[in-house]
Write a protein that holds these residues in place. Structure first.
Motif, mmCIF file in Angstrom:
data_model
loop_
_atom_site.group_PDB
_atom_site.id
_atom_site.type_symbol
_atom_site.label_atom_id
_atom_site.label_comp_id
_atom_site.label_asym_id
_atom_site.label_seq_id
_atom_site.Cartn_x
_atom_site.Cartn_y
_atom_site.Cartn_z
ATOM 1 N N LYS A 1 0.619 -1.292 -0.085
ATOM 2 C CA LYS A 1 0.180 0.050 0.041
ATOM 3 C C LYS A 1 0.724 1.181 0.099
ATOM 4 O O LYS A 1 0.461 2.343 -0.779
ATOM 5 N N MET A 2 1.959 1.149 0.709
ATOM 6 C CA MET A 2 2.777 2.386 0.885
ATOM 7 C C MET A 2 3.423 2.480 -0.427
ATOM 8 O O MET A 2 3.595 3.575 -0.956
ATOM 9 N N ALA A 3 3.710 1.446 -1.121
ATOM 10 C CA ALA A 3 4.512 1.644 -2.557
ATOM 11 C C ALA A 3 3.582 2.296 -3.542
ATOM 12 O O ALA A 3 3.988 3.059 -4.252
ATOM 13 N N LEU A 4 2.279 1.879 -3.478
ATOM 14 C CA LEU A 4 1.356 2.309 -4.487
ATOM 15 C C LEU A 4 1.251 3.822 -4.043
ATOM 16 O O LEU A 4 1.131 4.640 -5.240
ATOM 17 N N HIS A 5 1.140 4.204 -2.815
ATOM 18 C CA HIS A 5 1.033 5.486 -2.621
ATOM 19 C C HIS A 5 2.215 6.453 -3.155
ATOM 20 O O HIS A 5 2.205 7.722 -3.640
ATOM 21 N N GLN A 6 3.460 5.830 -2.782
ATOM 22 C CA GLN A 6 4.644 6.564 -3.145
ATOM 23 C C GLN A 6 4.754 6.732 -4.823
ATOM 24 O O GLN A 6 5.178 7.691 -5.285
ATOM 25 N N LYS A 7 4.331 5.493 -5.402
ATOM 26 C CA LYS A 7 4.162 5.681 -7.008
ATOM 27 C C LYS A 7 3.212 6.768 -7.490
ATOM 28 O O LYS A 7 3.560 7.420 -8.461
ATOM 29 N N LYS A 8 2.291 6.975 -6.798
ATOM 30 C CA LYS A 8 1.220 7.876 -7.192
ATOM 31 C C LYS A 8 1.714 9.286 -6.841
ATOM 32 O O LYS A 8 1.649 10.096 -7.720
ATOM 33 N N LEU A 9 2.382 9.358 -5.815
ATOM 34 C CA LEU A 9 3.091 10.914 -5.559
ATOM 35 C C LEU A 9 4.201 11.000 -6.431
ATOM 36 O O LEU A 9 4.247 12.204 -6.997
ATOM 37 N N ALA A 10 4.877 9.945 -6.823
ATOM 38 C CA ALA A 10 6.006 10.266 -7.824
ATOM 39 C C ALA A 10 5.460 10.469 -9.273
ATOM 40 O O ALA A 10 5.886 11.342 -9.887
ATOM 41 N N GLY A 11 4.269 10.107 -9.639
ATOM 42 C CA GLY A 11 3.646 10.351 -10.771
ATOM 43 C C GLY A 11 2.990 11.779 -11.003
ATOM 44 O O GLY A 11 3.360 12.482 -11.883
ATOM 45 N N LEU A 12 2.831 12.199 -9.864
ATOM 46 C CA LEU A 12 2.184 13.665 -9.549
ATOM 47 C C LEU A 12 3.643 14.737 -9.650
ATOM 48 O O LEU A 12 3.363 15.617 -10.403
ATOM 49 N N LYS A 13 4.501 14.266 -9.113
ATOM 50 C CA LYS A 13 5.717 15.024 -9.110
ATOM 51 C C LYS A 13 6.318 15.163 -10.570
ATOM 52 O O LYS A 13 6.890 16.172 -10.918
ATOM 53 N N ARG A 14 6.339 14.014 -11.079
ATOM 54 C CA ARG A 14 6.843 13.917 -12.626
ATOM 55 C C ARG A 14 5.889 14.801 -13.659
ATOM 56 O O ARG A 14 6.526 15.385 -14.402
ATOM 57 N N GLU A 15 4.512 14.741 -13.330
ATOM 58 C CA GLU A 15 3.659 15.508 -14.234
ATOM 59 C C GLU A 15 3.978 17.031 -14.038
ATOM 60 O O GLU A 15 3.814 17.910 -14.809
ATOM 61 N N LYS A 16 4.150 17.641 -12.816
ATOM 62 C CA LYS A 16 4.359 18.945 -12.468
ATOM 63 C C LYS A 16 5.587 19.334 -13.053
ATOM 64 O O LYS A 16 5.999 20.367 -13.806
ATOM 65 N N ARG A 17 6.672 18.546 -12.941
ATOM 66 C CA ARG A 17 7.939 18.766 -13.337
ATOM 67 C C ARG A 17 8.062 18.654 -14.879
ATOM 68 O O ARG A 17 8.640 19.780 -15.504
ATOM 69 N N VAL A 18 7.284 18.096 -15.683
ATOM 70 C CA VAL A 18 7.021 17.921 -17.287
ATOM 71 C C VAL A 18 6.490 19.332 -17.383
ATOM 72 O O VAL A 18 6.936 19.950 -18.387
ATOM 73 N N LYS A 19 5.566 19.858 -16.856
ATOM 74 C CA LYS A 19 4.773 21.040 -16.973
ATOM 75 C C LYS A 19 5.440 22.171 -16.971
ATOM 76 O O LYS A 19 5.521 23.055 -17.701
ATOM 77 N N VAL A 20 6.325 22.179 -15.896
ATOM 78 C CA VAL A 20 7.392 23.218 -15.485
ATOM 79 C C VAL A 20 8.298 23.296 -16.813
ATOM 80 O O VAL A 20 8.693 24.312 -17.486
#
Length: 148
Positions: A45-64
Motif C-alpha cells: 500500500k505504501m509503495a502504491l502511494h509513493q508511486k502515485k506521488l512520484a507520478g504527480l511530481k513527474r507531471e508537475k516537473r514536465v509541465k514546468v
C-alpha cells in the motif's frame, strides 16, 4: 520472494513496483542496499502511494519544463570566442559556454541537459538539443562568432 522497490533499479523496475525476484538477490543485494523491502500488505500500500506521488511530481516537473522549453525553443544564442589566424578557435565551445549565453537572457539551465552532437571547434551555427525532461527536448541554435 516478492519485494517492493524503494528506488529505480536498472533492468528490474521503477520505485514502487512489486516484483518477484530470487531470494538470494533480494537478501544479498536489494534489501541491504535499501533498494527494496519485502512485500507485505503495508509495504505494498505504501509503495502504491509513493508511486502515485512520484507520478504527480513527474507531471508537475514536465509541465514546468514545457514552459521553459517554450521560452528557449528555436532561439539563437551567440557565443563569442577568441580566434587565431585562419579563424581557428583557441580550444572549443563547451556546454558551459552555451549555458552562459543562455543565462544572459535570464533562463537557467543545467549544462548536463545540453546534448551537443560534435565538439564545436569552428565558427558558425550549430544545433543543440536541450533534454529538459522525458519527452521535452527543445532545440536551440548556437552561433559561434569571433571576438572583435
Amino acid at each position: 520472494m516478492k519485494v517492493v522497490l524503494q528506488k529505480d533499479v536498472l533492468n528490474l523496475g521503477d520505485a514502487g513496483d512489486v516484483k518477484e525476484v530470487a531470494d538470494g538477490y533480494a537478501r544479498n543485494f536489494l534489501i541491504p542496499r535499501r533498494l527494496a523491502v519485502r512485500a507485505n500488505d503495508g509495504n505494498t500500500k505504501m509503495a502504491l502511494h509513493q508511486k502515485k506521488l512520484a507520478g504527480l511530481k513527474r507531471e508537475k516537473r514536465v509541465k514546468v519544463m514545457k514552459d521553459l522549453a517554450a521560452q528557449i525553443d528555436g532561439k539563437t544564442y551567440e557565443v563569442t570566442v577568441k580566434v587565431g589566424e585562419n579563424q581557428k578557435l583557441f580550444g572549443s565551445v563547451t556546454g558551459n559556454d552555451v549555458v552562459n549565453a543562455i543565462r544572459k537572457t535570464g533562463v537557467e539551465i543545467d549544462k548536463r541537459k545540453l546534448e551537443i552532437a560534435d565538439t564545436i571547434k569552428n565558427l558558425g551555427e550549430y544545433k543543440v538539443k536541450v533534454r529538459l525532461a522525458e519527452g521535452v527536448v527543445p532545440q536551440i541554435l548556437v552561433k559561434v562568432v569571433a571576438e572583435a
